[in-house]
Design an enzyme around this catalytic site. Structure first.
Site, PDB file in Angstrom:
ATOM      1  N   ASP A   1      -9.400   2.497 -12.413  1.00 34.61           N
ATOM      2  CA  ASP A   1      -9.887   2.507 -11.031  1.00 34.61           C
ATOM      3  C   ASP A   1     -10.543   3.812 -10.582  1.00 34.61           C
ATOM      4  O   ASP A   1     -10.272   4.306  -9.474  1.00 34.61           O
ATOM      5  CB  ASP A   1      -8.735   2.167 -10.075  1.00 34.61           C
ATOM      6  CG  ASP A   1      -8.160   0.787 -10.304  1.00 34.61           C
ATOM      7  OD1 ASP A   1      -8.677   0.055 -11.169  1.00 34.61           O
ATOM      8  OD2 ASP A   1      -7.168   0.435  -9.632  1.00 34.61           O
TER       9      ASP A   1
ATOM     10  N   ASP B   1     -10.657  -2.175  -9.136  1.00 35.22           N
ATOM     11  CA  ASP B   1     -10.271  -3.125  -8.109  1.00 35.22           C
ATOM     12  C   ASP B   1     -11.539  -3.838  -7.643  1.00 35.22           C
ATOM     13  O   ASP B   1     -12.583  -3.195  -7.429  1.00 35.22           O
ATOM     14  CB  ASP B   1      -9.635  -2.399  -6.918  1.00 35.22           C
ATOM     15  CG  ASP B   1      -8.129  -2.262  -7.049  1.00 35.22           C
ATOM     16  OD1 ASP B   1      -7.566  -2.703  -8.057  1.00 35.22           O
ATOM     17  OD2 ASP B   1      -7.508  -1.692  -6.125  1.00 35.22           O
TER      18      ASP B   1
ATOM     19  N   HIS C   1     -11.797  -6.541  -4.922  1.00 31.02           N
ATOM     20  CA  HIS C   1     -11.105  -7.383  -3.951  1.00 31.02           C
ATOM     21  C   HIS C   1     -12.060  -8.247  -3.124  1.00 31.02           C
ATOM     22  O   HIS C   1     -13.117  -7.762  -2.692  1.00 31.02           O
ATOM     23  CB  HIS C   1     -10.312  -6.519  -2.969  1.00 31.02           C
ATOM     24  CG  HIS C   1      -9.192  -5.752  -3.582  1.00 31.02           C
ATOM     25  ND1 HIS C   1      -8.276  -6.314  -4.434  1.00 31.02           N
ATOM     26  CD2 HIS C   1      -8.824  -4.450  -3.439  1.00 31.02           C
ATOM     27  CE1 HIS C   1      -7.399  -5.394  -4.802  1.00 31.02           C
ATOM     28  NE2 HIS C   1      -7.705  -4.260  -4.222  1.00 31.02           N
TER      29      HIS C   1
ATOM     30  N   HIS D   1      -8.414  -9.836   1.194  1.00 33.00           N
ATOM     31  CA  HIS D   1      -7.329  -9.689   0.224  1.00 33.00           C
ATOM     32  C   HIS D   1      -5.994  -9.443   0.914  1.00 33.00           C
ATOM     33  O   HIS D   1      -5.914  -8.763   1.950  1.00 33.00           O
ATOM     34  CB  HIS D   1      -7.634  -8.542  -0.742  1.00 33.00           C
ATOM     35  CG  HIS D   1      -6.734  -8.530  -1.919  1.00 33.00           C
ATOM     36  ND1 HIS D   1      -5.697  -7.645  -2.056  1.00 33.00           N
ATOM     37  CD2 HIS D   1      -6.691  -9.326  -3.022  1.00 33.00           C
ATOM     38  CE1 HIS D   1      -5.056  -7.881  -3.194  1.00 33.00           C
ATOM     39  NE2 HIS D   1      -5.644  -8.893  -3.802  1.00 33.00           N
TER      40      HIS D   1
ATOM     41  N   HIS E   1     -10.501  -1.841   0.987  1.00 33.09           N
ATOM     42  CA  HIS E   1     -11.065  -0.958  -0.032  1.00 33.09           C
ATOM     43  C   HIS E   1     -11.548  -1.774  -1.227  1.00 33.09           C
ATOM     44  O   HIS E   1     -11.067  -2.871  -1.468  1.00 33.09           O
ATOM     45  CB  HIS E   1     -10.034   0.085  -0.487  1.00 33.09           C
ATOM     46  CG  HIS E   1      -8.852  -0.525  -1.190  1.00 33.09           C
ATOM     47  ND1 HIS E   1      -7.787  -1.075  -0.510  1.00 33.09           N
ATOM     48  CD2 HIS E   1      -8.572  -0.693  -2.515  1.00 33.09           C
ATOM     49  CE1 HIS E   1      -6.899  -1.545  -1.375  1.00 33.09           C
ATOM     50  NE2 HIS E   1      -7.348  -1.333  -2.600  1.00 33.09           N
TER      51      HIS E   1
ATOM     52  N   LYS F   1      -9.951  -6.396 -11.467  1.00 32.95           N
ATOM     53  CA  LYS F   1      -8.615  -6.861 -11.096  1.00 32.95           C
ATOM     54  C   LYS F   1      -8.510  -6.940  -9.578  1.00 32.95           C
ATOM     55  O   LYS F   1      -9.352  -6.414  -8.849  1.00 32.95           O
ATOM     56  CB  LYS F   1      -7.534  -5.934 -11.668  1.00 32.95           C
ATOM     57  CG  LYS F   1      -7.565  -4.502 -11.185  1.00 32.95           C
ATOM     58  CD  LYS F   1      -6.555  -3.665 -11.959  1.00 32.95           C
ATOM     59  CE  LYS F   1      -6.467  -2.235 -11.458  1.00 32.95           C
ATOM     60  NZ  LYS F   1      -5.865  -2.098 -10.123  1.00 32.95           N
TER      61      LYS F   1
ATOM     62  N   CYS G   1      -1.545   2.344  -9.566  1.00 33.58           N
ATOM     63  CA  CYS G   1      -2.184   1.541 -10.622  1.00 33.58           C
ATOM     64  C   CYS G   1      -2.037   2.146 -12.007  1.00 33.58           C
ATOM     65  O   CYS G   1      -1.904   1.410 -12.991  1.00 33.58           O
ATOM     66  CB  CYS G   1      -3.646   1.312 -10.274  1.00 33.58           C
ATOM     67  SG  CYS G   1      -3.840   0.307  -8.766  1.00 33.58           S
TER      68      CYS G   1
END
Length: 230
Positions: A15, A55, A57, A61, A98, A123, A171
């Site tokens: 990330d 990430d 999203h 989310h 985010h 992810k 993470c």
């Protein structure tokens, strides 16, 4: 298990995205951008597989405080129930919006040498569940929205996973813990990660949580990486 070699080792960069980096990131980690040079040096090492996660999203989310009436980011939590097994739950801190899909915030930072990557894993794409780990959400009975990272590592004959990136206490830690629990020898590279809680106590807790399941925290000049450089 055999020792680390170029043929059996993978690098997982977690990330390293605009929204996790100062000065304008929606969820900026202090010093997050500063680790890019160290990670680019790691990308010069001949790992059998070099992957990055991000990430990715949807705008609604479940981890966003904006999706929960009266809840505030960094303050309030939410308990998520597995959509496939009501006995499995995960309580997570709520965050500001985010890394929303197809926004600049979800992109890997320009300082990262993305040309050296073999794979980018997205992810957090399922609105129903949180996925700190590169492997997928913590719901495993049955699995929910798994990323396929484990399958990819096994396909490449990986035995050792070296983890770096953001953020150490979320993470990075979750990825390292999962890697160890999936049976990989797992290492977190100290100089190539930063935490949301950047205090000494925050770093100590994250390290203890990882070491408890067998993750080793190493240095860039450690013997483990030296073996792969050869």
């Amino acid at each position: 298990m055999s020792p680390p070699t170029p043929e059996n080792s993978a690098l997982a960069i977690i990330d390293l995205q605009n929204d996790f980096c100062p000065p304008h990131g929606a969820l900026a980690v202090e010093g997050g951008r500063d680790i890019a040079p160290a990670i680019n040096k790691l990308l010069e090492i001949p790992f059998a597989l070099k992957l990055a996660t991000r990430d990715f999203h949807p705008p609604n989310h479940i981890s966003f405080a904006s999706q929960h009436s009266g809840k505030n980011p960094f303050v309030d939590s939410h308990t998520i129930t597995s959509p496939k097994n009501e006995k499995e739950t995960q309580t997570t801190l709520l965050w500001p919006d985010h890394c929303v899909q197809n926004t600049p915030g979800c992109e890997l930072i320009p300082e990262l040498n993305t040309s050296a990557l073999d794979l980018v894993v997205e992810k957090g794409t399922d609105i129903r569940v949180e996925s700190y780990s590169a492997f997928g959400p913590p719901f495993r009975n049955p699995p929910v929205a798994m990323s396929g990272v484990d399958t990819t590592l096994r396909k490449h004959g990986i035995e050792h996973v070296f983890v770096c990136g953001l953020a150490l206490d979320f993470c990075v830690k979750s990825t390292a813990v999962d890697a160890a629990e999936f049976g990989y020898s797992t290492y977190v590279i100290e100089e190539a990660t930063r935490g949301i809680d950047c205090s000494d106590s925050g770093r100590t807790k994250a390290r203890a949580d990882m070491e408890k399941v067998g993750v080793r925290v190493i240095r860039l000049d450690g013997l483990e990486l030296a073996a792969i450089r050869k």
